[in-house]
Design an enzyme around this catalytic site. Structure first.
Site, mmCIF file in Angstrom:
data_model
loop_
_atom_site.group_PDB
_atom_site.id
_atom_site.type_symbol
_atom_site.label_atom_id
_atom_site.label_comp_id
_atom_site.label_asym_id
_atom_site.label_seq_id
_atom_site.Cartn_x
_atom_site.Cartn_y
_atom_site.Cartn_z
ATOM 1 N N LYS A 271 -11.893 -2.468 -5.749
ATOM 2 C CA LYS A 271 -12.644 -1.240 -5.991
ATOM 3 C C LYS A 271 -11.792 -0.208 -6.712
ATOM 4 C CE LYS A 271 -11.225 0.862 -1.729
ATOM 5 N NZ LYS A 271 -10.224 -0.121 -1.368
ATOM 6 N N LYS B 160 0.815 -1.211 0.000
ATOM 7 C CA LYS B 160 0.000 0.000 0.000
ATOM 8 C C LYS B 160 0.848 1.259 0.000
ATOM 9 C CE LYS B 160 -4.480 -1.391 1.811
ATOM 10 N NZ LYS B 160 -5.540 -1.076 2.761
ATOM 11 N N LYS C 280 -6.592 -9.465 -8.054
ATOM 12 C CA LYS C 280 -7.764 -9.479 -7.163
ATOM 13 C C LYS C 280 -8.849 -8.533 -7.645
ATOM 14 C CE LYS C 280 -8.235 -9.174 -2.565
ATOM 15 N NZ LYS C 280 -7.932 -8.933 -1.145
#
Ligand code: TRP
Length: 344
Positions: A209, A114, A206
């Site tokens: 969003k 991240k 994956k």
């Protein structure tokens, strides 16, 4: 020492919920409510470890809440709440920041992913994310935590923190009458087909969003037309479906669609291939559209209905938070005694 069995899990309010959130998390939350006392939390404190627009966060929080209820979690039998209304999560996280070691956090792969290349510019909260997650679980002394594969490492860290706390404070824990250990070592519950749902456009990534194409995911509030279109356009390969599970190995898109079917139908990949082995994708996709619309359509409709009454959702969160706070307050009192904080 035996601990009362209790389930805790959390979902971040960071944008549209999709099929991955449902099959990877919420659907299993629903299944656990018959066997355990459960707390399901909208983790808004975790959400702000990366920037969240304050004008959007309330809507996202209510959407996760609506999804919990629309999927079948009963907020009268279990506890549905948002994290920021129970201050003890943050309070215990601070104590855990002083128990966890830098070396442990430095190993966390999610932080590395991240934070990316610009690590200097990541928030301190993003780095400390796992200690807050440990506090979420342990403030309720929860024993079981349904999570996706990607959260396994964080759960191991929670166990390490619980163990080090139990060991560092063992004398005080005993003195205050808590026996050999104050915190349980929480276990992950990772089961079922399609705990990892992949993008409809790329079976090696994956479902997320943040992928730009909306065709990569099925949102929980998509209507029947959108669901059908996205599945029809989903990437496949030219071969018909294999008749054995081993035949899915090097075919990520086929594996993903079969996995989604299996999860939605509560069966296994092998079971799906028993029915659709050697079928063309066109045939299989039609069946998958029907199944998806049948399973997800009512959930999306119920979410939309609930979201029309934000005041009603907020009162469910308020009530859940008050019930959670009672439990959390008890734990925090004990932690203060164990650590040696003077309290009145
Ligand atoms: N980190 C989890 C996720 O992104 C969300 C989460 C926060 C969580 N606190 C938790 C999950 C406690 C389980 C238990 O999916």
């Amino acid at each position: 020492m035996a601990f009362q069995e209790r389930v805790f899990s959390g979902v971040q309010p960071t944008g549209n919920l999709h099929l991955g959130n449902y099959l990877g998390a919420i659907k299993r939350f629903v299944e656990l409510q018959d066997r355990y006392d459960c707390l399901y939390c909208v983790v808004d404190l975790h959400a702000i470890t990366v920037w969240q627009d304050p004008a959007e966060l309330p809507r996202a929080t209510r959407e996760v809440t609506a999804a919990f209820i629309a999927c079948g979690i009963d907020p009268t039998k279990h506890i549905i709440f948002n994290q920021s209304q129970v201050a003890e999560h943050a309070e215990l996280a601070w104590v855990f920041n002083c128990v966890a070691r830098l070396g442990w956090l430095n190993r966390m792969t999610q932080f590395k992913e991240k934070a990316g290349k610009d690590r200097e510019n990541a928030s301190v909260g993003l780095y400390a994310y796992p200690t807050l997650m440990a506090a979420d679980i342990l403030i309720y002394r929860a024993t079981h935590v349904p999570v996706g594969e990607d959260q396994k490492q964080h759960l191991e860290l929670s166990r390490d923190i619980a163990q080090k706390f139990n060991n560092d404070f063992r004398h005080a824990i005993r003195e205050h009458g808590y026996g050999d250990g104050f915190f349980p070592l929480p276990e992950p519950l990772i089961t079922g087909e399609a705990t990892r749902v992949m993008s409809l456009r790329d079976g090696t990534r994956k479902m997320s969003k943040s992928e730009p194409s909306d065709y990569s995911r099925i949102n929980l509030t998509d209507d029947a037309d959108a669901i059908a279109q996205k599945i029809r356009k989903a990437k496949t390969d030219p071969e018909p479906l294999p008749s054995e599970e081993a035949g899915l190995k090097l075919r990520p898109e086929a594996d993903n669609l079969v996995g989604i079917y299996a999860a939605l139908a509560d069966t296994t990949r092998a079971g799906v291939l028993g029915q659709f082995g050697n079928a063309q994708f066109s045939t299989f996709k039609s069946a998958l559209v029907d199944l998806s619309v049948a399973k997800l359509g009512p959930i999306g409709a119920e979410m939309k209905r609930l979201l029309r009454d934000p005041v009603g959702i907020d009162s469910i969160l308020a009530e859940g938070s008050a019930r959670a706070q009672k439990l959390a307050g008890e734990t925090m009192k004990a932690v203060k005694d164990i650590v040696g904080f003077v309290r009145s």
